[in-house]
Design an enzyme around this catalytic site. Structure first.
Site, mmCIF file in Angstrom:
data_model
loop_
_atom_site.group_PDB
_atom_site.id
_atom_site.type_symbol
_atom_site.label_atom_id
_atom_site.label_comp_id
_atom_site.label_asym_id
_atom_site.label_seq_id
_atom_site.Cartn_x
_atom_site.Cartn_y
_atom_site.Cartn_z
ATOM 1 N N GLU A 59 44.972 -60.170 -53.731
ATOM 2 C CA GLU A 59 44.041 -59.849 -54.669
ATOM 3 C C GLU A 59 42.677 -60.228 -54.046
ATOM 4 O OE1 GLU A 59 44.028 -60.953 -58.683
ATOM 5 O OE2 GLU A 59 42.842 -59.133 -59.318
ATOM 6 N N ARG A 69 56.831 -71.071 -53.669
ATOM 7 C CA ARG A 69 55.545 -71.081 -53.449
ATOM 8 C C ARG A 69 55.571 -72.372 -52.843
ATOM 9 N NH1 ARG A 69 52.239 -69.123 -57.681
ATOM 10 N NH2 ARG A 69 50.525 -69.381 -56.154
ATOM 11 N N LYS A 79 44.571 -70.518 -57.787
ATOM 12 C CA LYS A 79 43.552 -69.922 -57.488
ATOM 13 C C LYS A 79 42.368 -70.153 -58.693
ATOM 14 C CE LYS A 79 43.556 -65.790 -56.046
ATOM 15 N NZ LYS A 79 43.897 -64.731 -54.877
#
Length: 565
Positions: free
Chosen positions: A41, A267, A277
């Site tokens: 994104e 992850r 983020k």
RNA sequence: UGGGGCGUCGCCAAGCGGUAAGGCAACGGAUUUUGAUUCCGUCAUUCGGAGGUUCGAUCCCUCCCGCCCCAGCCA
């Protein structure tokens, strides 16, 4: 400069369960070829975690002769910016990957996605819900209690269609209505309790402008975008695991052109840093760092600015592996991958970080001479370079001790050491200022030891790096250490409270050899005995600024530290 | 107390019923004009725990323990 893009000795990526699955699908004929995608994104800069996903997705495609698409998941216009989309493309390219013709945007599919939403309404699988957000939360139930049906759940197809079309037409304000999938409000999987497919957002989109005021959610857009692009393997992280039933449900109920499958891996977490983020954005906006590309940041841009070559990053990701177990990788593994990549390639230079003047009493005043230094100790092909020697030179303050402990090999009163590629020198006298600080050392040199060896076979315990006062260039050096002062920042609350106040040390009085003026920005060279450094973009003509990429392994520092207890 | 996952050396990670790879870290030692590099060596009788199946289990079954994710109209 030396090519740092050469292949490291160990393979960048080994085998893992994802690669096994893809390989198996190819062999069994489930798919004829492999198509993966990296779907960021555009709301921030890429970081180490993304690097893992990029290396996995693009790596698989490259290894198996398939394709990997770069797709911007731009379904939420209020959070996304073109600046981020640009940085993402730059970072993926820098990492060494190429999406070819396949640069896509979820927003390219808005029209198709909308048509499929009407299809869901027509087949009775979606409905428009007027329930307010907070009421909807209540109706959704809890983790242990089932949810309850919305009073709007049984509207007719005609009514739903009319309402949805009016939503698109912009007749309703934000938050007043949503389109929901009609699945199961009692499901143990929260994602299946009639998930929201579309919401009203009167917002300007970076790409579609004001064409839309309803936007699909991630859950609705992702799988269908995968299907449109004929993605065969949609690889994501573990937290999307329980979205998979919804991903499959949507594909099952829509006339999509292909059938992608989702697979999840753990992850990446790295000690002494933070990879979310949200936290990285705060570090930037609250000015704890100078920007997204601050060399202390775990962003690809920050790592690049630090002087880390992309091969080193790929090497690190390869060493980390891909699995489903939750894990936190030791940052030392990154440092090690960087050193292993840089050591065989980086040119050697001399730079003195904290200079201490050394006056060679028996060297003629006003005289200098040119000596030769090797550009790489193990690679003769790297050649030689001239260096200047003279009566006044500078060595590292750490390389002298007035009252040394027994294991100290370096300079001390009466002790003889070698100046690299130059001569043996012996410390004769300490010059102090009024405060008692050592400001210079008076030494003598052995003219017969030119080049660094004495004809009588005399040995010294240490070799020191140095620069000549005659042509040393003043420089600024920025030393970086972990941005956080504990391996698990945030474990006791706010991660930002664990910021290491000493993560940046700026040394302004450094002296480096003139050959360093030719270094290209961002390419690491080794300052002998101290570490790898790369010229920063803040450098001015004649006034270089170096970033320390990573230090050399330092067993002496370790011995000292353990001696202090 | 719902659903979905995960637990192999200090940190990653192979292993897929036949008797525990590798990397990082650490620790010895050799070589060295970087206390770097390189090189050699040490580092899990044991796979979260307890039972069970089997000639044999880290791999299969049962129970237990611990950890992670999910209740955004974020992704």
């Amino acid at each position: 400069m030396v090519d740092t893009e050469t292949t490291p000795t160990t393979p960048e990526a080994g085998r893992d369960f994802i690669r096994d699955i893809v390989q198996g699908d190819l062999e069994s004929g489930r798919t004829q070829s492999v198509v993966t995608r990296f779907p960021p994104e555009p709301n921030g800069f890429l970081h180490l975690g993304h690097a893992k996903s990029i290396c996995l997705n693009f790596g698989i495609a490259r290894e198996l002769g398939g394709a990997c698409h770069l797709r911007f998941d731009d379904t939420n216009p209020v959070k996304e910016e073109q600046l981020f989309a640009d940085s993402i493309q730059r970072d993926v390219k820098w990492l060494g990957f190429d999406w070819g013709e396949h640069l896509h945007y979820a927003s390219d599919y808005f029209e198709q996605l909308y048509a499929w939403a009407e299809h869901l309404i027509q087949t009775g699988h979606a409905y428009v819900d007027d329930t307010a957000a907070d009421a909807m939360r209540t109706l959704r139930g809890t983790l242990t209690e089932p949810g309850r049906n919305s009073p709007f759940r049984d509207r007719s197809v005609e009514e739903n269609l009319g309402l949805f079309r009016r939503m698109r037409a912009g007749e309703y304000p934000n938050g007043t209505r949503v389109l929901r999938a009609r699945i199961d409000m009692a499901s143990g999987n929260m994602n299946l309790r009639d998930p929201v497919l579309y919401r009203i957002l009167h917002a300007h989109h970076p790409r579609t402008g004001d064409a839309w005021c309803i936007y699909p959610t991630y859950d609705y857009a992702h799988g269908q975008s995968d299907a449109i692009e004929h993605i065969t393997h949609s690889v994501c992280t573990l937290e999307f695991e329980d979205h998979r039933p919804l991903y499959d449900w949507l594909l099952d109920h829509l006339p999509v052109p292909s059938r992608p499958r989702q697979y999840e891996f753990a992850r990446l977490n790295v000690s002494y840093t933070v990879l979310s983020k949200r936290h990285l954005t705060r570090l930037v906006t609250e000015k704890h760092v100078t920007g997204w590309d601050d060399p202390r940041m775990p962003t690809i841009a920050g790592i690049r600015r630090r002087g880390v070559p992309s091969v080193a990053l790929r090497e690190f990701i390869g060493r980390v592996g891909v699995a489903r177990a939750y894990s936190t990788v030791d940052v030392a593994m990154l440092d090690s991958a960087i050193r292993d990549t840089l050591n065989p390639a980086a040119p050697r230079r001399m730079g003195v970080l904290r200079p201490l003047k050394l006056i060679i009493e028996n060297y003629p005043e006003g005289q200098t001479e040119t000596l030769e230094a090797r550009n790489h100790p193990d690679n003769p092909d790297a050649g030689l370079r001239p260096i200047t020697f003279g009566r006044e030179i500078y060595v590292e303050q750490d390389d002298f001790m007035e009252n040394p402990p027994k294991k100290f090999y370096r300079l001390s009163p009466g002790k003889e050491v070698r100046l690299r590629y130059a001569y043996f020198v012996t410390c004769r006298e300490i010059v102090k200022d009024d405060a008692g600080n050592v400001v210079a050392l008076r030494c003598t040199y052995d003219p017969a030891s030119k080049g660094g060896n004495s004809p009588d076979g005399r040995k010294v315990q240490a070799t020191l790096h140095w620069v000549a006062a005659a042509d040393a260039v003043p420089a600024e050096v920025r030393l970086y250490s972990h941005l956080f002062n504990r391996p698990d920042p945030g474990a006791d609350g706010d991660a930002l409270a664990d910021i290491n106040p000493e993560s940046l040390e700026v040394l302004s009085g450094c002296l480096v050899e003139p050959a360093l003026l030719d270094a290209p920005i961002g390419e690491a060279v080794q300052f002998e005995r101290t570490g790898y450094f790369a010229l920063d973009q803040d450098s001015q003509p004649g006034r270089p600024v170096f970033n320390r990429t990573v230090g050399l392994r330092d067993t002496w520092a370790k011995v000292q530290a353990s001696a202090k207890g």
